[in-house]
Design a protein around this motif. Structure first.
Motif, short mmCIF file in Angstrom:
data_model
loop_
_atom_site.label_atom_id
_atom_site.label_comp_id
_atom_site.label_asym_id
_atom_site.label_seq_id
_atom_site.Cartn_x
_atom_site.Cartn_y
_atom_site.Cartn_z
N GLU A 80 0.83 -1.21 0.00
CA GLU A 80 0.00 0.00 0.00
C GLU A 80 0.87 1.26 0.00
N GLU A 81 2.02 1.17 0.65
CA GLU A 81 2.88 2.35 0.81
C GLU A 81 3.98 2.36 -0.25
N PRO A 82 4.59 3.54 -0.48
CA PRO A 82 5.67 3.64 -1.46
C PRO A 82 6.87 2.76 -1.09
N VAL A 83 7.54 2.25 -2.11
CA VAL A 83 8.73 1.41 -1.91
C VAL A 83 9.92 2.14 -2.52
N PRO A 84 10.98 2.35 -1.73
CA PRO A 84 12.18 3.02 -2.27
C PRO A 84 12.80 2.22 -3.42
N ALA A 85 13.35 2.93 -4.39
CA ALA A 85 14.00 2.30 -5.53
C ALA A 85 15.13 1.37 -5.08
N THR A 86 15.85 1.76 -4.03
CA THR A 86 16.95 0.92 -3.56
C THR A 86 16.43 -0.42 -3.02
N ARG A 87 15.26 -0.41 -2.42
CA ARG A 87 14.67 -1.65 -1.90
C ARG A 87 14.23 -2.54 -3.07
N LEU A 88 13.65 -1.94 -4.10
CA LEU A 88 13.27 -2.71 -5.28
C LEU A 88 14.51 -3.30 -5.96
N ALA A 89 15.58 -2.52 -6.03
CA ALA A 89 16.82 -3.00 -6.64
C ALA A 89 17.40 -4.16 -5.84
N GLU A 90 17.35 -4.04 -4.53
CA GLU A 90 17.86 -5.12 -3.67
C GLU A 90 17.04 -6.39 -3.86
N LEU A 91 15.73 -6.26 -3.91
CA LEU A 91 14.86 -7.42 -4.09
C LEU A 91 15.20 -8.16 -5.38
N HIS A 92 15.48 -7.41 -6.44
CA HIS A 92 15.73 -8.01 -7.74
C HIS A 92 17.21 -8.21 -8.05
N ASP A 93 18.08 -7.84 -7.09
CA ASP A 93 19.52 -7.99 -7.27
C ASP A 93 20.00 -7.35 -8.57
N LYS A 119 10.96 10.96 3.72
CA LYS A 119 11.52 9.82 4.46
C LYS A 119 10.79 8.51 4.15
N ALA A 120 9.48 8.58 4.00
CA ALA A 120 8.68 7.38 3.69
C ALA A 120 8.41 7.31 2.19
N GLY A 121 9.30 7.89 1.39
CA GLY A 121 9.10 7.96 -0.05
C GLY A 121 9.44 6.69 -0.78
N GLY A 122 9.20 6.73 -2.05
CA GLY A 122 9.46 5.60 -2.92
C GLY A 122 8.51 5.64 -4.09
N TYR A 123 8.21 4.47 -4.64
CA TYR A 123 7.36 4.38 -5.82
C TYR A 123 6.08 3.61 -5.52
N THR A 124 5.01 4.07 -6.15
CA THR A 124 3.72 3.39 -6.09
C THR A 124 3.13 3.38 -7.50
N LEU A 125 2.23 2.44 -7.74
CA LEU A 125 1.50 2.44 -9.00
C LEU A 125 0.52 3.61 -9.01
N THR A 126 0.27 4.17 -10.17
CA THR A 126 -0.64 5.31 -10.27
C THR A 126 -2.09 4.90 -10.48
N ARG A 127 -2.30 3.66 -10.86
CA ARG A 127 -3.67 3.19 -11.07
C ARG A 127 -3.75 1.72 -10.73
N GLU A 128 -4.94 1.21 -10.78
CA GLU A 128 -5.15 -0.20 -10.44
C GLU A 128 -4.33 -1.09 -11.38
N PRO A 129 -3.79 -2.19 -10.85
CA PRO A 129 -2.99 -3.09 -11.67
C PRO A 129 -3.74 -3.63 -12.90
N ALA A 130 -5.04 -3.76 -12.79
CA ALA A 130 -5.83 -4.25 -13.93
C ALA A 130 -5.93 -3.21 -15.04
N ALA A 131 -5.54 -1.97 -14.75
CA ALA A 131 -5.60 -0.89 -15.74
C ALA A 131 -4.24 -0.60 -16.36
N ILE A 132 -3.23 -1.40 -16.03
CA ILE A 132 -1.89 -1.24 -16.61
C ILE A 132 -1.58 -2.50 -17.38
#
Length: 156
Positions: A19-32, A57-70
């Protein structure tokens, strides 16, 4: 198709789990993957309006619309652009047996075949959404897969 498309699709799918934004560094770490490399893909998604960047501080990335609309095509075009995969250079108008330009009033058989294939490819990518991919992750890896991803992303 560039490798960035794969990373962008993975990011969009995992962003469906939180539900909350995910930092780019966290996404990069997840995907190595390199954070700077992934940042380029996330910027392309942001420019296309598929994700938004939240500052602070609690920033990052979120989808802009419902996943079914992308759609997958939305992501491909965001990262690699909307240009067709094949560009005809009118080879038939070159060489010792060149066809005069005035005689080339319609696309040749090769160009027609390639444009038909490109349209089919785009249609197939347009038919699959990020929601479909997220659902398939659960089917492939078990019903807790997306919640495990969510837990990992939000634990850091």
């Amino acid at each position: 198709m560039s490798g960035g498309v794969e990373w962008a699709l993975h990011c969009c799918v995992v962003l469906t789990s939180v539900e909350e934004p995910v930092p780019a560094t966290r996404l990069a770490e997840l995907h190595d993957v390199s954070p700077s490399y992934l940042a380029k893909q996330l910027q392309a998604l942001s420019r296309a309006g598929l994700v938004r960047s939240v500052q602070g501080k609690a920033g990052g990335y979120t989808l802009t619309r419902e996943p079914a609309a992308i759609t997958v095509l939305d992501v491909v075009e965001a990262v690699d652009g909307p240009a067709p995969a094949f560009v005809c250079t009118e080879i038939r108008q070159r060489g010792p047996l060149a066809t005069p330009a005035a005689s080339c009033t319609a696309p040749c058989a090769i160009s027609r075949a390639m444009h038909t294939a490109d349209a089919a490819w785009r249609g197939a990518l347009r038919a699959v959404t990020i929601a479909d991919l997220a659902r398939d992750v659960g089917a492939d890896y078990g019903p807790r897969a997306m919640s495990r991803i969510s837990d990992w992303l939000t634990a850091g």
